[in-house]
Each structure stands twice: as C-alpha cells, then as structure tokens.
Design a protein around this motif. Structure first.
Motif, PDB file in Angstrom:
ATOM      1  N   TYR A 158     -36.247 -96.149 114.411  1.00 52.22           N
ATOM      2  CA  TYR A 158     -35.978 -94.745 114.128  1.00 52.22           C
ATOM      3  C   TYR A 158     -34.630 -94.581 113.448  1.00 52.22           C
ATOM      4  O   TYR A 158     -33.660 -95.237 113.823  1.00 52.22           O
ATOM      5  N   ILE A 159     -34.570 -93.666 112.481  1.00 49.34           N
ATOM      6  CA  ILE A 159     -33.322 -93.199 111.908  1.00 49.34           C
ATOM      7  C   ILE A 159     -33.243 -91.745 112.351  1.00 49.34           C
ATOM      8  O   ILE A 159     -34.096 -90.924 111.977  1.00 49.34           O
ATOM      9  N   ILE A 160     -32.232 -91.409 113.159  1.00 48.98           N
ATOM     10  CA  ILE A 160     -32.190 -90.101 113.807  1.00 48.98           C
ATOM     11  C   ILE A 160     -31.004 -89.281 113.314  1.00 48.98           C
ATOM     12  O   ILE A 160     -29.884 -89.782 113.212  1.00 48.98           O
ATOM     13  N   PHE A 161     -31.285 -88.018 113.028  1.00 53.00           N
ATOM     14  CA  PHE A 161     -30.270 -87.049 112.624  1.00 53.00           C
ATOM     15  C   PHE A 161     -30.337 -85.853 113.567  1.00 53.00           C
ATOM     16  O   PHE A 161     -31.329 -85.660 114.258  1.00 53.00           O
ATOM     17  N   GLN A 162     -29.298 -85.036 113.525  1.00 52.20           N
ATOM     18  CA  GLN A 162     -29.302 -83.761 114.219  1.00 52.20           C
ATOM     19  C   GLN A 162     -29.036 -82.678 113.187  1.00 52.20           C
ATOM     20  O   GLN A 162     -28.208 -82.874 112.291  1.00 52.20           O
ATOM     21  N   GLY A 163     -29.748 -81.564 113.298  1.00 50.72           N
ATOM     22  CA  GLY A 163     -29.576 -80.476 112.352  1.00 50.72           C
ATOM     23  C   GLY A 163     -29.736 -79.132 113.027  1.00 50.72           C
ATOM     24  O   GLY A 163     -30.500 -78.997 113.973  1.00 50.72           O
ATOM     25  N   SER A 164     -29.033 -78.136 112.518  1.00 54.34           N
ATOM     26  CA  SER A 164     -29.103 -76.803 113.120  1.00 54.34           C
ATOM     27  C   SER A 164     -30.108 -75.897 112.419  1.00 54.34           C
ATOM     28  O   SER A 164     -30.502 -74.879 112.958  1.00 54.34           O
ATOM     29  N   LEU A 219     -37.635 -87.072 101.237  1.00 55.63           N
ATOM     30  CA  LEU A 219     -37.385 -88.515 101.347  1.00 55.63           C
ATOM     31  C   LEU A 219     -38.475 -89.289 100.608  1.00 55.63           C
ATOM     32  O   LEU A 219     -39.606 -88.808 100.490  1.00 55.63           O
ATOM     33  N   PRO A 220     -38.159 -90.490 100.157  1.00 54.37           N
ATOM     34  CA  PRO A 220     -39.225 -91.336  99.589  1.00 54.37           C
ATOM     35  C   PRO A 220     -40.286 -91.599 100.660  1.00 54.37           C
ATOM     36  O   PRO A 220     -39.978 -91.589 101.851  1.00 54.37           O
ATOM     37  N   PRO A 221     -41.521 -91.830 100.265  1.00 52.32           N
ATOM     38  CA  PRO A 221     -42.567 -92.099 101.263  1.00 52.32           C
ATOM     39  C   PRO A 221     -42.200 -93.282 102.158  1.00 52.32           C
ATOM     40  O   PRO A 221     -41.635 -94.261 101.698  1.00 52.32           O
ATOM     41  N   VAL A 222     -42.517 -93.147 103.435  1.00 55.70           N
ATOM     42  CA  VAL A 222     -42.326 -94.250 104.383  1.00 55.70           C
ATOM     43  C   VAL A 222     -43.460 -95.236 104.147  1.00 55.70           C
ATOM     44  O   VAL A 222     -44.629 -94.846 104.112  1.00 55.70           O
ATOM     45  N   GLU A 223     -43.122 -96.498 103.978  1.00 55.57           N
ATOM     46  CA  GLU A 223     -44.133 -97.505 103.663  1.00 55.57           C
ATOM     47  C   GLU A 223     -44.370 -98.501 104.781  1.00 55.57           C
ATOM     48  O   GLU A 223     -45.203 -99.385 104.653  1.00 55.57           O
ATOM     49  N   GLU A 224     -43.630 -98.378 105.884  1.00 62.72           N
ATOM     50  CA  GLU A 224     -43.777 -99.314 106.998  1.00 62.72           C
ATOM     51  C   GLU A 224     -44.364 -98.609 108.209  1.00 62.72           C
ATOM     52  O   GLU A 224     -43.954 -97.503 108.551  1.00 62.72           O
ATOM     53  N   GLU A 225     -45.314 -99.269 108.869  1.00 63.55           N
ATOM     54  CA  GLU A 225     -45.823 -98.772 110.146  1.00 63.55           C
ATOM     55  C   GLU A 225     -44.679 -98.788 111.154  1.00 63.55           C
ATOM     56  O   GLU A 225     -43.786 -99.641 111.082  1.00 63.55           O
ATOM     57  N   LEU A 226     -44.695 -97.848 112.073  1.00 58.24           N
ATOM     58  CA  LEU A 226     -43.731 -97.771 113.175  1.00 58.24           C
ATOM     59  C   LEU A 226     -42.283 -97.578 112.710  1.00 58.24           C
ATOM     60  O   LEU A 226     -41.352 -97.973 113.402  1.00 58.24           O
ATOM     61  N   PHE A 227     -42.094 -96.975 111.543  1.00 55.61           N
ATOM     62  CA  PHE A 227     -40.763 -96.619 111.063  1.00 55.61           C
ATOM     63  C   PHE A 227     -40.719 -95.100 110.959  1.00 55.61           C
ATOM     64  O   PHE A 227     -41.608 -94.494 110.359  1.00 55.61           O
ATOM     65  N   TYR A 228     -39.695 -94.486 111.556  1.00 59.61           N
ATOM     66  CA  TYR A 228     -39.648 -93.037 111.671  1.00 59.61           C
ATOM     67  C   TYR A 228     -38.275 -92.487 111.301  1.00 59.61           C
ATOM     68  O   TYR A 228     -37.248 -93.048 111.711  1.00 59.61           O
ATOM     69  N   TYR A 229     -38.268 -91.383 110.566  1.00 59.99           N
ATOM     70  CA  TYR A 229     -37.079 -90.555 110.402  1.00 59.99           C
ATOM     71  C   TYR A 229     -37.286 -89.386 111.355  1.00 59.99           C
ATOM     72  O   TYR A 229     -38.370 -88.788 111.380  1.00 59.99           O
ATOM     73  N   VAL A 230     -36.269 -89.022 112.125  1.00 59.01           N
ATOM     74  CA  VAL A 230     -36.379 -87.912 113.067  1.00 59.01           C
ATOM     75  C   VAL A 230     -35.160 -87.017 112.905  1.00 59.01           C
ATOM     76  O   VAL A 230     -34.030 -87.513 112.810  1.00 59.01           O
ATOM     77  N   VAL A 231     -35.395 -85.697 112.880  1.00 59.31           N
ATOM     78  CA  VAL A 231     -34.300 -84.737 112.891  1.00 59.31           C
ATOM     79  C   VAL A 231     -34.475 -83.866 114.131  1.00 59.31           C
ATOM     80  O   VAL A 231     -35.489 -83.178 114.281  1.00 59.31           O
ATOM     81  N   GLU A 232     -33.496 -83.942 115.027  1.00 59.51           N
ATOM     82  CA  GLU A 232     -33.505 -83.113 116.229  1.00 59.51           C
ATOM     83  C   GLU A 232     -32.937 -81.750 115.851  1.00 59.51           C
ATOM     84  O   GLU A 232     -31.813 -81.663 115.368  1.00 59.51           O
ATOM     85  N   THR A 233     -33.741 -80.693 116.034  1.00 59.59           N
ATOM     86  CA  THR A 233     -33.296 -79.340 115.705  1.00 59.59           C
ATOM     87  C   THR A 233     -33.458 -78.454 116.946  1.00 59.59           C
ATOM     88  O   THR A 233     -34.178 -78.819 117.881  1.00 59.59           O
ATOM     89  N   PRO A 234     -32.838 -77.290 116.949  1.00 57.05           N
ATOM     90  CA  PRO A 234     -33.033 -76.375 118.078  1.00 57.05           C
ATOM     91  C   PRO A 234     -34.485 -75.914 118.212  1.00 57.05           C
ATOM     92  O   PRO A 234     -34.900 -75.451 119.261  1.00 57.05           O
ATOM     93  N   ASP A 235     -35.271 -76.068 117.146  1.00 60.31           N
ATOM     94  CA  ASP A 235     -36.657 -75.632 117.129  1.00 60.31           C
ATOM     95  C   ASP A 235     -37.627 -76.809 117.243  1.00 60.31           C
ATOM     96  O   ASP A 235     -38.743 -76.761 116.735  1.00 60.31           O
ATOM     97  N   GLY A 236     -37.196 -77.892 117.878  1.00 58.49           N
ATOM     98  CA  GLY A 236     -38.055 -79.054 118.063  1.00 58.49           C
ATOM     99  C   GLY A 236     -37.617 -80.238 117.216  1.00 58.49           C
ATOM    100  O   GLY A 236     -36.804 -80.103 116.311  1.00 58.49           O
ATOM    101  N   ASN A 237     -38.159 -81.396 117.528  1.00 54.42           N
ATOM    102  CA  ASN A 237     -37.854 -82.622 116.792  1.00 54.42           C
ATOM    103  C   ASN A 237     -38.906 -82.834 115.719  1.00 54.42           C
ATOM    104  O   ASN A 237     -40.083 -83.013 116.016  1.00 54.42           O
ATOM    105  N   TRP A 238     -38.453 -82.815 114.460  1.00 50.11           N
ATOM    106  CA  TRP A 238     -39.327 -83.024 113.321  1.00 50.11           C
ATOM    107  C   TRP A 238     -39.123 -84.428 112.798  1.00 50.11           C
ATOM    108  O   TRP A 238     -38.004 -84.950 112.838  1.00 50.11           O
TER     109      TRP A 238
END
Length: 180
Positions: free
Chosen positions: A50-56, A68-87
């Motif tokens: 996981y590559i994790i960010f936080q955003g408001s 972002l460029p398309p993710v090409e690997e299985e089990l690789f995730y970009y995550v942004v934690e926001t007050p309205d849920g984790n996207w």
C-alpha cells in the motif's frame, strides 16, 4: 508507467522509483495540489502493498487517484484516508473501502441521483453482489443540480449519497442491477 516504475524488493514489497527528478517533483506537486499528505508511506500488509496518503478533501483525493497511471500489479493499492472514508485505487480501478453508516438511511433524501457509469468495470459490482464488500463505485449525477461524481453504492438496494456540488442528499436506487 510514465512518471514512475516499481521495483520489487523481496522484504519490503514494491518500491517506487521515479525515472527523473522532474517526474518525482511533478508527482509530489500533484499530491500537494490535491491537499494530500503522506500517511504511513509505503506499507506491506499480508500479501498486499500500500501507498497511503491522508487528505481533507474527498473529491480532490478521488481525482488524484483517478489521474494516477493504471495499477498493473495485483495486490498493489493506493489509499487516501479522508474524513469521508478511505478511497483507493488498485488494478480494478477506484474503490471505497466501506460505506459510511449514514448511507444506509435514505429517508431524508431530497432527490434521486442517476447512475451514469461503473468504476472498475464489473469486478467491484461482482464483489458487492457476492457480499465480499458492502459497495461498488458508480459515477452518479445529482438529482438537484446534475453535478457528477463517484461514490460508493449498495448492491440491489437504496443508498444515500451527498452531492459535493450542492450538498443535496440524494437517493441512489440499484434494485434493478442484477449480477447473474
């Protein structure tokens, strides 16, 4: 992948390596423009990386993930934690980790949002249909102002979503969507 490539490290999972200093600066500028701050950085959890960010700002976070460029690997995730849920974004596209509790109650909805498209193709829909997650992501249009955005909705159910344009509470009806 354009502005970055991934190199596997046996004990730490994928490592991001920028091709040029300019590419690294551009990536950092895009994240800053979206108001994102590094969360936990890179994280290896089970088989996933996981590559994790936080955003408001949830809408800016979703736009960042979609750009972002398309993710090409299985089990690789970009995550942004926001007050309205984790996207997040993975090989199948944009996803919402979990619906917010208020989304189950559509009784206060002012209008009905229409579904325009699905995000991530049929995989997210299939996962929601099988009960492996509580939502799939759809592009919806506000029934009051016609603003379009991506949000998580329940499979074969009613879901409350709040328009980021006019803040109207919308009802989304997916009762007619059936995965066979």
């Amino acid at each position: 992948m354009g502005w970055l490539k991934r190199r596997r490290s046996s004990d730490r999972g994928p490592r991001l390596i920028y091709l040029t200093t300019e590419a690294q600066e551009a990536a950092q500028a895009r994240a800053a423009e979206a108001g994102l701050k590094p969360g936990y950085g890179s994280l290896k959890k089970g088989e996933g990386s996981y590559i994790i960010f936080q955003g408001s700002d949830t809408e800016k976070a979703k736009r960042y993930l979609l750009d972002l460029p398309p993710v090409e690997e299985e089990l690789f995730y970009y995550v942004v934690e926001t007050p309205d849920g984790n996207w997040g974004r993975d090989i199948d596209g944009l996803y919402l980790e979990k619906l917010r509790p208020w989304q189950s109650d559509t009784s206060a909805a002012e209008c009905t949002a229409g579904i325009i498209a699905l995000s991530g193709g049929l995989n997210g829909l299939g996962m929601a249909a099988s009960g492996r997650c509580d939502n799939f992501v759809a592009k919806v249009a506000c029934g009051k102002c016609a603003h379009e955005w991506y949000d998580g909705v329940r499979y074969r159910n009613l879901t409350a979503v709040c328009c980021p344009g006019c803040e109207a509470l919308n009802r989304v009806d997916t009762l007619d969507i059936v995965v066979s």
